[in-house]
Design a protein around this motif. Structure first.
Motif, short mmCIF file in Angstrom:
data_model
loop_
_atom_site.label_atom_id
_atom_site.label_comp_id
_atom_site.label_asym_id
_atom_site.label_seq_id
_atom_site.Cartn_x
_atom_site.Cartn_y
_atom_site.Cartn_z
N ALA A 129 6.36 10.96 -8.37
CA ALA A 129 6.19 9.89 -8.10
C ALA A 129 4.78 9.59 -7.89
CB ALA A 129 6.89 9.96 -6.40
N GLN A 130 3.85 10.51 -8.09
CA GLN A 130 2.42 10.52 -8.16
C GLN A 130 2.02 10.35 -9.62
OE1 GLN A 130 3.28 12.73 -5.40
NE2 GLN A 130 3.53 10.59 -4.28
N MET B 153 -4.72 6.96 -5.35
CA MET B 153 -3.84 7.52 -4.53
C MET B 153 -4.31 7.14 -2.95
SD MET B 153 -1.28 9.64 -5.27
CE MET B 153 -1.12 8.57 -6.68
N GLU B 154 -5.63 7.11 -2.70
CA GLU B 154 -6.14 6.52 -1.46
C GLU B 154 -5.78 5.30 -1.28
OE1 GLU B 154 -10.23 7.69 -0.69
OE2 GLU B 154 -9.89 9.75 -1.07
N LEU C 244 -2.24 4.74 -0.11
CA LEU C 244 -1.86 5.30 1.10
C LEU C 244 -2.13 4.26 2.19
CD1 LEU C 244 -3.67 8.88 1.01
CD2 LEU C 244 -1.06 8.26 1.71
N GLY C 245 -2.83 3.22 1.82
CA GLY C 245 -3.16 2.06 2.63
C GLY C 245 -1.84 1.18 2.39
N ARG D 151 0.90 2.99 4.31
CA ARG D 151 0.54 3.28 5.48
C ARG D 151 1.01 4.98 5.73
NH1 ARG D 151 4.03 -0.86 6.72
NH2 ARG D 151 3.80 -0.71 4.40
N GLY D 152 0.56 5.79 4.69
CA GLY D 152 0.64 6.95 5.05
C GLY D 152 1.81 7.89 4.01
N VAL E 278 2.94 7.74 -0.29
CA VAL E 278 2.86 6.88 -1.69
C VAL E 278 3.81 6.59 -2.34
CG1 VAL E 278 0.34 7.45 -1.72
CG2 VAL E 278 1.90 9.27 -2.42
N SER E 279 5.23 6.78 -1.75
CA SER E 279 6.19 6.42 -2.54
C SER E 279 7.00 5.17 -2.00
CB SER E 279 7.40 7.65 -2.84
OG SER E 279 7.94 7.86 -1.25
N ILE F 154 -7.48 0.35 0.01
CA ILE F 154 -8.70 0.42 -1.20
C ILE F 154 -8.90 2.03 -1.00
CG2 ILE F 154 -9.86 -1.63 -1.09
CD1 ILE F 154 -12.14 -0.07 0.68
N GLU G 250 -0.57 1.50 11.89
CA GLU G 250 -0.42 1.30 10.39
C GLU G 250 -1.90 0.82 9.70
OE1 GLU G 250 2.80 -1.22 9.23
OE2 GLU G 250 4.12 -0.16 10.49
N LEU H 214 -3.87 4.05 9.28
CA LEU H 214 -3.52 4.91 8.44
C LEU H 214 -4.21 4.42 6.83
CD1 LEU H 214 0.22 5.47 9.16
CD2 LEU H 214 -1.55 7.39 8.76
N GLY H 215 -4.39 3.17 6.90
CA GLY H 215 -5.20 2.73 5.90
C GLY H 215 -6.83 3.10 5.96
N VAL H 216 -7.39 3.24 6.86
CA VAL H 216 -8.69 3.64 7.19
C VAL H 216 -8.84 4.78 6.82
CG1 VAL H 216 -10.43 3.93 8.75
CG2 VAL H 216 -9.27 1.84 8.62
N ARG I 234 -6.60 6.88 5.22
CA ARG I 234 -5.77 7.06 3.96
C ARG I 234 -4.92 8.35 4.15
NH1 ARG I 234 -10.91 8.31 2.09
NH2 ARG I 234 -11.33 7.67 4.39
N GLY I 235 -3.94 8.01 5.32
CA GLY I 235 -2.92 8.94 5.60
C GLY I 235 -2.98 9.58 6.88
N LEU J 73 -10.87 0.38 5.00
CA LEU J 73 -10.43 -0.53 5.49
C LEU J 73 -8.83 -0.52 5.57
CD1 LEU J 73 -8.57 -2.38 2.94
CD2 LEU J 73 -11.14 -3.28 2.47
N GLY J 74 -8.25 -1.23 6.26
CA GLY J 74 -6.56 -1.22 6.50
C GLY J 74 -6.20 -2.47 7.28
#
Ligand SMILES: [Mg+2]
Ligand SMILES: [Mg+2]
Ligand SMILES: [Mg+2]
Ligand SMILES: [Mg+2]
Ligand SMILES: [Mg+2]
Ligand SMILES: [Mg+2]
Lengths: 148, 148, 148, 148, 148, 148
Positions: C95-96, E80-81, E84-85, E88-89, E91-92, E143, F81, F84-86, F88-89, F141-142
């Motif tokens: 998935a990645q 990837m980072e 995650l945004g 929101r946590g 990546v699938s 981002i 949420e 989680l962007g800021v 990155r998880g 950012l998020g």
């Protein structure tokens, strides 16, 4: 007799029922079926206090031995899995400005029909999670199950 | 009347009790207290099928409107939170070579005493997670709660 | 004799050393100290194939019984923890858009001085993770340890 | 010469071997192959102290420049990835009532055959994680690798 | 000149503005300040297609070299980072029965005043995430920033 | 009029633009389109202070009612949420030895064309995350979006 392979259901019903007749009846059935049980409560923003409260209750009530790391290890991972249900993916609360008020149960015994499957442990939490303002909260729960 | 602020407990008891008298009695109390309920089952290694099964049951039983995204959004996040309990931090199963067999319930209504708090929704899962070998599994459960 | 409480180090050294004299020497010491060992390799984008490869190797080599779920459960969680090291927080790869090439080891035995601590299991992975382009990869590894 | 593309293996062997002949021999080979290395130890429940210990060791030993954020950024993400292996998906420990005792290594150099691939950094941890009770712990380890 | 240390802001403004005068003006300023830029779109339930789309755009537009893994590695972690945004946590997306429609930008250059800080890369996503039903979606963005 | 279904874009542009003409112009358009807005800043290593800062700003500016938990609940999950962007998880910063300096915006209104979709809320963060050393940081950012 308590039905087989329902140690998690038993642990969850204990915390859902709260103190009273229903819990007493369930405790009696579990005792007759050879399960040992400990119950407790904890309210905090600090997840490590939840871990400590459950571990202390488990040792005081003889659910796990204070002399064997392997029993603590089994319980610890069951607690972590149950907390992931409470926090829905996280196991910390204060860092998210949330406070929790939880009842917990620990149930140890032989849930499988085959004696070879040995002993297992279940940890259940039920209570509320919310803002540090009285009543600004909703319910949360989780269980963790592990082989001893 | 169903006690206030226990929509999550109600949803969990519905899936723990299974079909039978106890579930019927609970369904009756919830109905009289103004809650709407849907029940279902799903067994899969594919988490998106679980989401689809719950959403379909919710729409078919009129728990959420098929015309409003906001209702689907509220339900969706409740499902995700409940699945995080089932998967203890992950919401996928096949990628971990696990299969789940779950009963689910969806309960919608007004759990808070204050009418201003409006409607909320609870999703509960209870069942088993394990290896793709019959009987090689333990219990898993979770709830998610959201405002509508 | 293999030093106490180093089952994870043993498992990691086995996958780091690769086939050859050093691995043979380590296997001999582990065997003399009462540890059972299985080794294998897997290359894939599909994390469930990694789980299947390790479980198959463990059963074929008699590291875990094919008759007891509790042994599979212990191994499964050790695999998951080791994969979290490989994926640094995730246990899926395709998935990645990442492919992994891994050697793995499974070591079972009594790592603690006290006989009451009983048997434990360690799973180790070492290899590469990267883009689906030959050589565009870096190393990755992880271990998982569990009581049996 | 140290084999190509094994900077992570080198970093892990350094922490697995501990102080002594084997570590000295490895340090010599790495030095001759143009890699710079720093070693250290840290024991804590507080994950930010681990980050600080590794960063301080890296700067004191000239592994990264104290004048360039880009080098700190590369090291920081390598530390985070290595800690995800230690914590198997989490990078905090005290919140889970766990204490860690870790040896760490930092290795910087050119692991790829092609000079265009430039410098990379590897961070490795090996030690124990467990309850705040002496001996109630098992091993944990992780590596993180990043381009400089 | 584009203000220093705002490579992430630039990347995000590019995807927020969409095609048109504002985007053209921003592209011109970035070009004059020595930044290279690639833009694209992707709609899918499959997160690996997002990774592939961004990597392909980066190579086709000469943002990263097709000959150097280190550049792909820097871009990959930035993607990837950023994802995650968006998630929101996680990546699938398909595993959660969500579909995404995203614009993306890739910006490479020297965001810091000091020349020693060298080149960095920013990846930005902006679009929608939602149910596989047209219009049943809300915005999502993210981002990722990395040193080259 | 502000374009439909762009409440997240509006929230993000407010924090990207900073104080000045562009932000004023955007605030005016949002006000004319019936959106309410609050702006703020927070710098900390402690994620719970970020939650508290946004919630306080939302209540002081009348974006959410101080009398209704359901509004706090909607805002809370939007904040999580966005964080989680800021991160990155992750939603904690100090435990990773990172400090953040963030501008935030909160936008409430009706982003969908259909009146049945009701009110929604967006939270946006933009700023820097980095080592506790001035200038050793990059942007982060998020956004988080929720139905009210
Ligand atoms: Mg399990
Ligand atoms: Mg909530
Ligand atoms: Mg453990
Ligand atoms: Mg990498
Ligand atoms: Mg960074
Ligand atoms: Mg949403």
């Amino acid at each position: 007799m308590f039905p087989k392979n329902q140690i998690g259901k038993a642990a969850m019903l204990l915390v859902l029922s709260g103190e009273g007749e229903e819990q007493d009846r369930l405790l009696k059935v579990l005792d007759e079926s050879g399960f040992t049980v400990a119950l407790g409560r904890v309210g905090t923003m600090d997840s490590q206090k939840i871990v400590a409260a459950v571990e202390t209750a488990a040792k005081k009530n003889g659910i796990i031995s204070s002399e064997r790391y392997r029993e603590e290890h089994a319980l610890y991972h069951a607690i972590m899995e149950a907390l992931l249900g409470v926090g829905r993916g996280v196991v910390s609360f204060g860092a998210q400005l949330r406070t929790v008020g939880l009842r917990f149960s620990i149930v140890r015994g032989r849930p499988y029909a085959s004696p070879d499957e040995g002993e297992w442990i279940a940890v259940a939490f039920y209570g509320t999670i919310g803002a540090p303002v009285k009543g600004w909260e909703h319910e949360a729960l989780g269980i963790g199950i592990n082989h001893m």
